[in-house]
Motif scaffolding. Structure first.
Motif, short mmCIF file in Angstrom:
data_model
loop_
_atom_site.label_atom_id
_atom_site.label_comp_id
_atom_site.label_asym_id
_atom_site.label_seq_id
_atom_site.Cartn_x
_atom_site.Cartn_y
_atom_site.Cartn_z
N ARG A 88 -29.56 -10.17 6.53
CA ARG A 88 -29.66 -9.11 5.51
C ARG A 88 -28.28 -8.55 5.19
O ARG A 88 -27.38 -8.57 6.02
CB ARG A 88 -30.53 -7.98 6.03
N THR A 89 -28.17 -8.03 3.97
CA THR A 89 -26.94 -7.37 3.56
C THR A 89 -26.97 -5.95 4.13
O THR A 89 -27.94 -5.22 3.91
CB THR A 89 -26.87 -7.31 2.03
N ARG A 90 -25.94 -5.60 4.86
CA ARG A 90 -25.96 -4.30 5.54
C ARG A 90 -24.71 -3.48 5.24
O ARG A 90 -23.63 -4.03 5.03
CB ARG A 90 -26.08 -4.49 7.06
N LEU A 91 -24.89 -2.18 5.29
CA LEU A 91 -23.76 -1.26 5.20
C LEU A 91 -23.00 -1.31 6.52
O LEU A 91 -23.61 -1.31 7.58
CB LEU A 91 -24.33 0.15 4.99
N PHE A 92 -21.68 -1.38 6.44
CA PHE A 92 -20.95 -1.35 7.71
C PHE A 92 -19.71 -0.46 7.60
O PHE A 92 -19.22 -0.16 6.52
CB PHE A 92 -20.55 -2.76 8.17
N GLY A 93 -19.25 -0.07 8.77
CA GLY A 93 -17.98 0.64 8.88
C GLY A 93 -17.32 0.16 10.15
O GLY A 93 -18.01 -0.19 11.11
N SER A 94 -16.00 0.09 10.17
CA SER A 94 -15.33 -0.37 11.37
C SER A 94 -14.03 0.41 11.56
O SER A 94 -13.51 0.99 10.61
CB SER A 94 -15.00 -1.86 11.25
N TRP A 95 -13.56 0.42 12.77
CA TRP A 95 -12.26 1.04 13.02
C TRP A 95 -11.52 0.20 14.03
O TRP A 95 -12.13 -0.49 14.86
CB TRP A 95 -12.41 2.48 13.52
N SER A 96 -10.20 0.20 13.95
CA SER A 96 -9.45 -0.53 14.95
C SER A 96 -8.10 0.11 15.19
O SER A 96 -7.46 0.61 14.27
CB SER A 96 -9.28 -2.00 14.55
N VAL A 97 -7.74 0.13 16.45
CA VAL A 97 -6.45 0.63 16.90
C VAL A 97 -5.86 -0.52 17.69
O VAL A 97 -6.45 -0.96 18.66
CB VAL A 97 -6.62 1.87 17.80
N ASN A 98 -4.75 -1.06 17.22
CA ASN A 98 -4.19 -2.23 17.87
C ASN A 98 -2.72 -2.01 18.16
O ASN A 98 -1.91 -1.87 17.26
CB ASN A 98 -4.37 -3.44 16.96
N GLY A 99 -2.38 -1.95 19.43
CA GLY A 99 -1.00 -1.70 19.84
C GLY A 99 -1.01 -1.69 21.35
O GLY A 99 -1.65 -2.54 21.96
N PRO A 100 -0.32 -0.72 21.94
CA PRO A 100 -0.36 -0.61 23.41
C PRO A 100 -1.79 -0.49 23.91
O PRO A 100 -2.16 -1.05 24.94
CB PRO A 100 0.43 0.66 23.69
N GLN A 101 -2.61 0.25 23.17
CA GLN A 101 -4.02 0.28 23.51
C GLN A 101 -4.77 -0.45 22.41
O GLN A 101 -4.31 -0.51 21.28
CB GLN A 101 -4.56 1.71 23.53
N VAL A 102 -5.91 -0.96 22.77
CA VAL A 102 -6.74 -1.64 21.78
C VAL A 102 -8.13 -1.04 21.82
O VAL A 102 -8.77 -1.01 22.87
CB VAL A 102 -6.81 -3.15 22.08
N HIS A 103 -8.56 -0.51 20.70
CA HIS A 103 -9.90 0.06 20.61
C HIS A 103 -10.48 -0.30 19.26
O HIS A 103 -9.74 -0.62 18.34
CB HIS A 103 -9.86 1.60 20.68
N GLY A 104 -11.78 -0.14 19.15
CA GLY A 104 -12.40 -0.29 17.85
C GLY A 104 -13.55 -1.27 17.85
O GLY A 104 -13.75 -2.02 18.82
N CYS A 105 -14.31 -1.24 16.78
CA CYS A 105 -15.47 -2.13 16.68
C CYS A 105 -16.11 -1.94 15.31
O CYS A 105 -15.76 -1.05 14.56
CB CYS A 105 -16.51 -1.80 17.74
#
Ligand SMILES: *[C@@H]1O[C@H](CO)[C@@H](O)[C@H](O)[C@H]1NC(C)=O
Ligand SMILES: *[C@@H]1O[C@H](CO)[C@@H](O)[C@H](O)[C@H]1NC(C)=O
Ligand SMILES: *[C@@H]1O[C@H](CO)[C@@H](O)[C@H](O)[C@H]1NC(C)=O
Length: 403
Positions: free
Chosen positions: A220-237
């Motif tokens: 299905r076509t879905r609404l999405f949002g994502s975030w990412s922090v990439n450097g010394p620390q890595v977070h997001g999804c």
């Protein structure tokens, strides 16, 4: 091609970092197998993500939507949000008009007949299969990358203003919604990126519409949002595969489906999506049928970012697709190359704007916009001002075996 790295990074971060927090609980007294250890990790992560619901609503598509106490939602388990004060609206975004009826009356298929009890917010439950798939995708994409074939597998097209030193406080557009055939090994997105990039580090927010059967279990076509922090620390999804996004809407949520999609040559449906920074630095996602009728879905709090605390250095509009097998890549947009002759036959974004420092939405400057596209399979055409559609572009392509 100059922009390739960021997109790769965004993808890897998104999928892999949701699993980062679960990689340190395997070795116990017993010598457990790799599979058992993986299973324990997945179960733990699921327990963290899937809070005990006050009520569960099963949508007509079989998604389980948990109604979670708004103060106990997963985001607040993020150590960076210790002491964060929940906001119910971005009071400081000027000219914000919210429309309580957006979700029940239009293309957005939020919660309709059934609603969450007061004090709770809808959060789409993450299944074991989804987390396992996210993990599988990471492994597969890493191995493709390692095979020195970075151009096979992932492609994007984009349009962006290139103005040295300019600062952005948000971005918005109406984007057409299409129903594409996407294989389980493929994903196809239409999205807007908000980012700040330095040599050492990158932060980004992405939002739009997505087909991602490998992760979401269906096409299905879905609404999405994502975030990412990439450097010394890595977070997001993506969405809520990790703790970051704060849900405030009672009816609309990340991962929700759309009730209509465009039909080639006959009718086009589009949705208006916006992310804008409030004066405390939180990045609000809102959506609706048009710019004048939007609802705040929630926000990515200031604290989770390192470089997106004050503003962004770029906003980018386009499509991003990929496949985990070294085979064909999926269609993008509506699956056809873009054209300006008939907008019912092309994927498009219109009313493309950014938020300025004062919180006003401003047209992109057509003279500063550059487009980027791979040589085959996909393309993007920037139209500039198109009557009351304002700043408009067309993009997409059939995919296939691309170089
Ligand atoms: C425990 O696991 C290690 C590494 O996987 C392996 O080398 C070892 O033989 C295992 N020991 C037992 C008792 O299964
Ligand atoms: C951030 O993006 C830039 C530009 O694409 C890239 O050169 C750099 O390697 C990235 N940095 C990190 C830490 O990913
Ligand atoms: C990007 O991040 C750096 C480091 O925090 C910051 O100095 C810069 O102002 C940011 N750029 C923009 C446009 O906000």
């Amino acid at each position: 091609m100059k922009y390739l790295p960021v997109s790769f990074i965004v993808f890897f971060v998104l999928i892999s970092s949701s699993l980062i927090s679960i990689t340190h609980c395997a070795d116990r007294k017993r010598n457990i197998s790799k599979e058992e250890a993986d299973d324990i990790k997945i179960q733990r992560q699921l327990k963290i993500l899937n809070k005990k619901p006050v009520k569960t609503i099963i949508t007509e598509f079989g998604d389980a939507i948990d109604c979670i106490d708004i103060y106990k939602q997963p985001a607040f388990d993020n150590p960076l949000l210790k002491g964060h004060k929940l906001k119910m609206s971005p009071s400081s975004i000027p000219r914000e008009r919210t429309n309580k009826y957006v979700s029940s009356s239009t293309i957005f298929r939020g919660l309709q007949k059934e609603r969450c009890p007061s004090g709770t917010v809808p959060i789409r439950r993450t299944t074991k299969k989804e987390l396992l798939n996210a993990k599988y995708f990471t492994k597969k994409s890493k191995s493709i990358y390692a095979n020195n074939n970075p151009n096979i597998g992932y492609h994007f097209v984009s349009a962006e203003e290139v103005v040295q030193g300019k600062r952005y406080f948000g971005a918005a557009a109406s984007m057409s919604v299409h129903n594409l055939a996407v294989d389980p090994d493929q994903f196809s997105t239409s999205q807007i990126w908000i980012m700040n990039t330095t040599d050492q580090e990158n932060n980004s927010i992405g939002f739009g519409i997505m087909k991602y059967p490998g992760v979401f279990g269906d096409s299905r076509t879905r609404l999405f949002g994502s975030w990412s922090v990439n450097g010394p620390q890595v977070h997001g999804c993506y969405n809520i595969l990790c703790q970051g996004f704060v849900q405030v809407s009672f009816v609309m949520y990340l991962g929700q489906t759309f009730s209509h999609s465009s039909i080639y040559g006959q009718v086009s449906y589009d949705v208006y999506l916006k992310v804008s920074r409030d004066q405390e630095g939180n990045w609000w996602l809102s959506a609706g049928p048009s710019a004048g009728a939007t609802e705040n879905i929630g926000y990515w709090p200031n604290e989770i970012f390192t470089l997106l605390r004050s503003s962004a250095s770029a906003v980018r509009y386009g499509g991003y697709v990929g496949a985990t097998a070294q085979e064909a890549t999926p269609p993008m947009g509506n699956g056809h190359f873009p054209q300006f002759g008939d907008y019912k036959k092309t994927a498009f974004m219109r009313v493309m704007k950014y938020t300025d420092k004062a919180g006003n939405l401003v047209n992109l400057d057509p003279h500063s916009v550059i487009t980027t596209a791979p040589p085959q399979c996909y393309d993007i055409m920037f139209a500039g001002l198109v009557g009351n559609w304002e700043i408009t572009m067309a993009y997409g392509g059939p995919g296939g075996i691309c170089n």
